[in-house]
Design an enzyme around this catalytic site. Structure first.
Site, mmCIF file in Angstrom:
data_model
loop_
_atom_site.group_PDB
_atom_site.id
_atom_site.type_symbol
_atom_site.label_atom_id
_atom_site.label_comp_id
_atom_site.label_asym_id
_atom_site.label_seq_id
_atom_site.Cartn_x
_atom_site.Cartn_y
_atom_site.Cartn_z
ATOM 1 N N ASN A 29 1.066 -1.122 0.079
ATOM 2 C CA ASN A 29 0.054 0.010 0.025
ATOM 3 C C ASN A 29 0.888 1.466 -0.011
ATOM 4 O O ASN A 29 0.461 2.405 -0.055
ATOM 5 C CB ASN A 29 -0.819 0.165 1.347
ATOM 6 N N ARG A 98 -8.806 -2.619 -7.518
ATOM 7 C CA ARG A 98 -9.457 -1.445 -7.016
ATOM 8 C C ARG A 98 -8.473 -0.337 -6.871
ATOM 9 O O ARG A 98 -8.885 0.753 -7.133
ATOM 10 C CB ARG A 98 -9.918 -1.767 -5.689
ATOM 11 N N CYS A 122 -16.441 -5.531 -3.985
ATOM 12 C CA CYS A 122 -15.021 -6.109 -3.464
ATOM 13 C C CYS A 122 -15.504 -7.046 -2.249
ATOM 14 O O CYS A 122 -16.787 -6.969 -1.825
ATOM 15 C CB CYS A 122 -14.579 -4.761 -2.785
ATOM 16 N N ASP A 328 -6.666 -4.645 7.925
ATOM 17 C CA ASP A 328 -5.656 -5.418 7.145
ATOM 18 C C ASP A 328 -5.099 -6.571 7.973
ATOM 19 O O ASP A 328 -4.562 -7.401 7.264
ATOM 20 C CB ASP A 328 -4.724 -4.727 6.142
HETATM 21 C C1 UD1 Z 1 -6.955 1.329 1.675
HETATM 22 C C2 UD1 Z 1 -6.112 0.297 1.278
HETATM 23 C C3 UD1 Z 1 -6.758 -0.998 2.352
HETATM 24 C C4 UD1 Z 1 -7.021 -0.867 3.722
HETATM 25 C C5 UD1 Z 1 -7.936 0.802 3.822
HETATM 26 C C6 UD1 Z 1 -7.855 0.976 5.349
HETATM 27 C C7 UD1 Z 1 -4.754 0.521 -0.386
HETATM 28 C C8 UD1 Z 1 -4.681 0.272 -1.732
HETATM 29 N N1 UD1 Z 1 -5.807 0.118 0.286
HETATM 30 O O1 UD1 Z 1 -8.204 1.219 1.058
HETATM 31 O O2 UD1 Z 1 -5.610 -1.923 2.180
HETATM 32 O O3 UD1 Z 1 -7.723 -1.807 4.195
HETATM 33 O O4 UD1 Z 1 -7.056 1.636 3.034
HETATM 34 O O5 UD1 Z 1 -6.937 1.195 5.908
HETATM 35 O O6 UD1 Z 1 -3.837 1.154 0.012
HETATM 36 N N2 UD1 Z 1 -15.293 5.144 2.173
HETATM 37 C C9 UD1 Z 1 -16.616 5.874 1.852
HETATM 38 N N3 UD1 Z 1 -16.578 6.786 0.808
HETATM 39 C C10 UD1 Z 1 -15.180 6.897 0.175
HETATM 40 C C11 UD1 Z 1 -14.190 6.378 0.532
HETATM 41 C C12 UD1 Z 1 -14.044 5.318 1.443
HETATM 42 O O7 UD1 Z 1 -17.359 5.514 2.429
HETATM 43 O O8 UD1 Z 1 -15.384 7.432 -0.817
HETATM 44 C C13 UD1 Z 1 -15.218 3.993 3.318
HETATM 45 C C14 UD1 Z 1 -15.279 2.637 2.567
HETATM 46 O O9 UD1 Z 1 -16.259 2.158 2.058
HETATM 47 C C15 UD1 Z 1 -14.528 1.958 3.966
HETATM 48 C C16 UD1 Z 1 -13.775 2.977 4.525
HETATM 49 O O10 UD1 Z 1 -14.314 4.318 4.215
HETATM 50 O O11 UD1 Z 1 -15.609 1.353 4.630
HETATM 51 C C17 UD1 Z 1 -11.967 3.024 4.540
HETATM 52 O O12 UD1 Z 1 -11.907 3.312 2.994
HETATM 53 P P1 UD1 Z 1 -10.487 3.983 2.516
HETATM 54 O O13 UD1 Z 1 -9.858 4.331 3.657
HETATM 55 O O14 UD1 Z 1 -10.641 4.576 1.492
HETATM 56 O O15 UD1 Z 1 -9.962 2.418 2.035
HETATM 57 P P2 UD1 Z 1 -9.184 2.292 0.658
HETATM 58 O O16 UD1 Z 1 -8.330 3.425 0.291
HETATM 59 O O17 UD1 Z 1 -10.344 1.793 -0.155
#
Ligand code: UD1
Length: 451
Positions: A29, A98, A122, A328
């Site tokens: 990541n 993703r 996902c 994670d």
């Molecule tokens: C990244 C990591 C993933 C890790 C996660 C949380 C990478 C490639 N992936 O995923 O391994 O598990 O951070 O530490 O770095 N959310 C919303 N709206 C948004 C964006 C997010 O509701 O626009 C919610 C998501 O549904 C989820 C939560 O916020 O429930 C966390 O998401 P986010 O922090 O964005 O994780 P990722 O970037 O997808």
């Protein structure tokens, strides 16, 4: 429900105690945003300590599609973005990972527009991108959703809102918004403030990388804000940087070693300092392991973790945003809890469906109740028995592998692809720790999974 790739399988002979030293890989990541960010510039960038894993290779294939030159050799990645001429990514490529949505910000920064497929479903739950899209609109872009693509374009400087408030400290949105805000700040020649950002070490590493490349940003880890100010891109002819270590890979091996009642020494590298030291990045894990009764010792060159005390306490923890316990590592912690003769409680607070792997653990004999799809009640201490199981997703797959390592008899894990997405040299690394596992090609279908 999920696609199963049974072209390869892992055969695990259980009940070997893990023992030895781990040299952690570069962070998955951490690498993905550094690679994505590199396309925002106009000079070659060399990144060191990039793990050779499927997710990195997929991102490289997308970069090649937009005519970025890439050379990946022995964990060194040379990216030459000077000939990039596409701002659109096709579904066939984007759907493989993703994190390809992370290219949105860097492409917009370069071309003032980007068209990227809306991320698909996902296996760990709803993963919305509403914060990314909200931020793009607040920063003066038009956001259109057509034929499954997100099209960010038509920047209008009179529509820029200079304060953006995230309602969740999203890792992905923080990584994208920094580029959109930088684009907008340069045109309106004013500062943009983003509140409630993610402060995961991989995000902070991205900030530092961008600072070194001329971005004029200021951030506070404690107050979780980011200020993006106007700046001029550096006139470098070449830039190089070093990726941080993988706290999740490391945590996975620690949990595997302890679940098999073994011991492990984690080697720190000399590059990682302060915020990026494994002992700090893994503090939430190491603290809970100490509380449970494992022996954790810190040295200048690494961390020693061992099962020594036979009277272990139950685990009671919930996942959270950094520095809280990482989602994670939640599945792998559940597998550790299965090895402890007690009832543990592990709550998932980040994703809404991150227990799909539990059914596979049940096939090994695990006694786990899931309440409201949020809380795992793990009744540990029963002997698990080897079975045919599926690696459901990267970390769920790691949890399943850990459980097979202390189950009796032999287990067969299919969908190995999921593990390869995040773990470099997994088979050799486990066998160097005295596990007994083999990767086998399954061309003759020695194993087949049917629904
Ligand atoms: C990244 C990591 C993933 C890790 C996660 C949380 C990478 C490639 N992936 O995923 O391994 O598990 O951070 O530490 O770095 N959310 C919303 N709206 C948004 C964006 C997010 O509701 O626009 C919610 C998501 O549904 C989820 C939560 O916020 O429930 C966390 O998401 P986010 O922090 O964005 O994780 P990722 O970037 O997808």
């Amino acid at each position: 429900m999920y696609n199963i790739d049974d072209s390869e399988i892992i055969e695990v002979v259980g009940q070997e105690k893990l023992e030895g030293e781990l040299i952690p890989q570069g962070s998955k990541n951490g690498a993905l945003p550094l690679i994505a960010a590199s396309i925002a510039f106009d000079y070659p960038i060399k990144l060191y300590n990039i793990p050779n894993i499927e997710d990195v290779n997929i991102l490289i294939s997308i970069l090649k599609y937009i005519n970025c030159q890439v050379d990946f050799n022995k964990n060194e990645l040379l990216i030459d973005p000077r000939k990039i001429d596409k701002y659109e990514i096709p579904w066939e490529l984007a759907s493989k990972m993703r994190a390809s949505f992370d290219l949105l910000g860097p492409i917009v920064f370069r071309f003032s527009k980007a068209r990227i497929p809306f991320p698909g479903g996902c296996l760990i739950g709803n993963r919305k991108v509403d914060i990314h899209l909200y931020a793009a609109k607040q920063l003066g872009f038009e956001v259109e959703l057509t034929k499954g693509d997100v099209f960010v374009h038509n920047f209008n400087k009179s529509k820029v809102n200079k304060v953006i408030n995230f309602w969740i400290p999203s890792v992905g949105a923080t990584k994208n918004v920094i580029f959109l805000a930088a684009f907008a700040a340069n045109i309106i020649n004013d500062e943009i403030l983003i509140n409630n950002i993610a402060v995961e070490p991989e995000v902070i590493k991205l900030f530092d990388f961008l600072l070194n490349n001329g971005f004029n940003i200021e951030y506070s880890i404690n107050k979780k804000y980011l200020k993006v100010k106007p700046f001029k891109i550096k006139n470098y002819t070449f830039y190089e940087d070093y990726n941080i270590l993988d706290r999740i890979e490391t945590g996975t091996y620690i949990l595997a070693a302890l679940a098999t009642k073994g011991k492990i020494f984690i080697k720190e590298d000399s590059y990682s300092k302060e915020y990026f030291k494994l002992s700090l990045m893994l503090d939430s894990l190491l603290s809970i392991l100490k509380q449970v009764g494992f022996n954790i010792e810190y040295y200048n060159d690494g961390i020693y973790c061992a099962y020594e005390n036979t009277k272990l306490q139950p685990i009671d923890i919930e996942t959270g945003y950094y520095p809280d316990f990482p989602t994670d590592l939640q599945p792998q912690l559940v597998s550790l809890a299965l090895s402890i003769n007690s009832v543990s409680t592990i709550k998932e607070k980040i994703f809404d469906d991150r227990f799909i792997y539990v059914n596979e653990l049940r096939r090994l004999g695990a006694d786990i109740d899931i309440l409201d799809n949020k809380i795992a009640i793990v009744k540990g201490g029963n002997e698990l028995s080897g079975a045919k199981v599926i690696a459901t997703d990267i970390r769920g797959g790691a949890a399943i592998l850990i459980a097979t390592l202390f189950a009796n008899n032999t287990s067969i894990i299919s969908n190995v692809y999921q593990l390869k997405r995040g773990y470099e040299n997994l088979i050799d690394k486990f066998n160097n720790l005295k596990a007994n596992i083999k990767l086998k090609s399954n061309k003759e279908k020695i194993y087949e999974y049917r629904f």
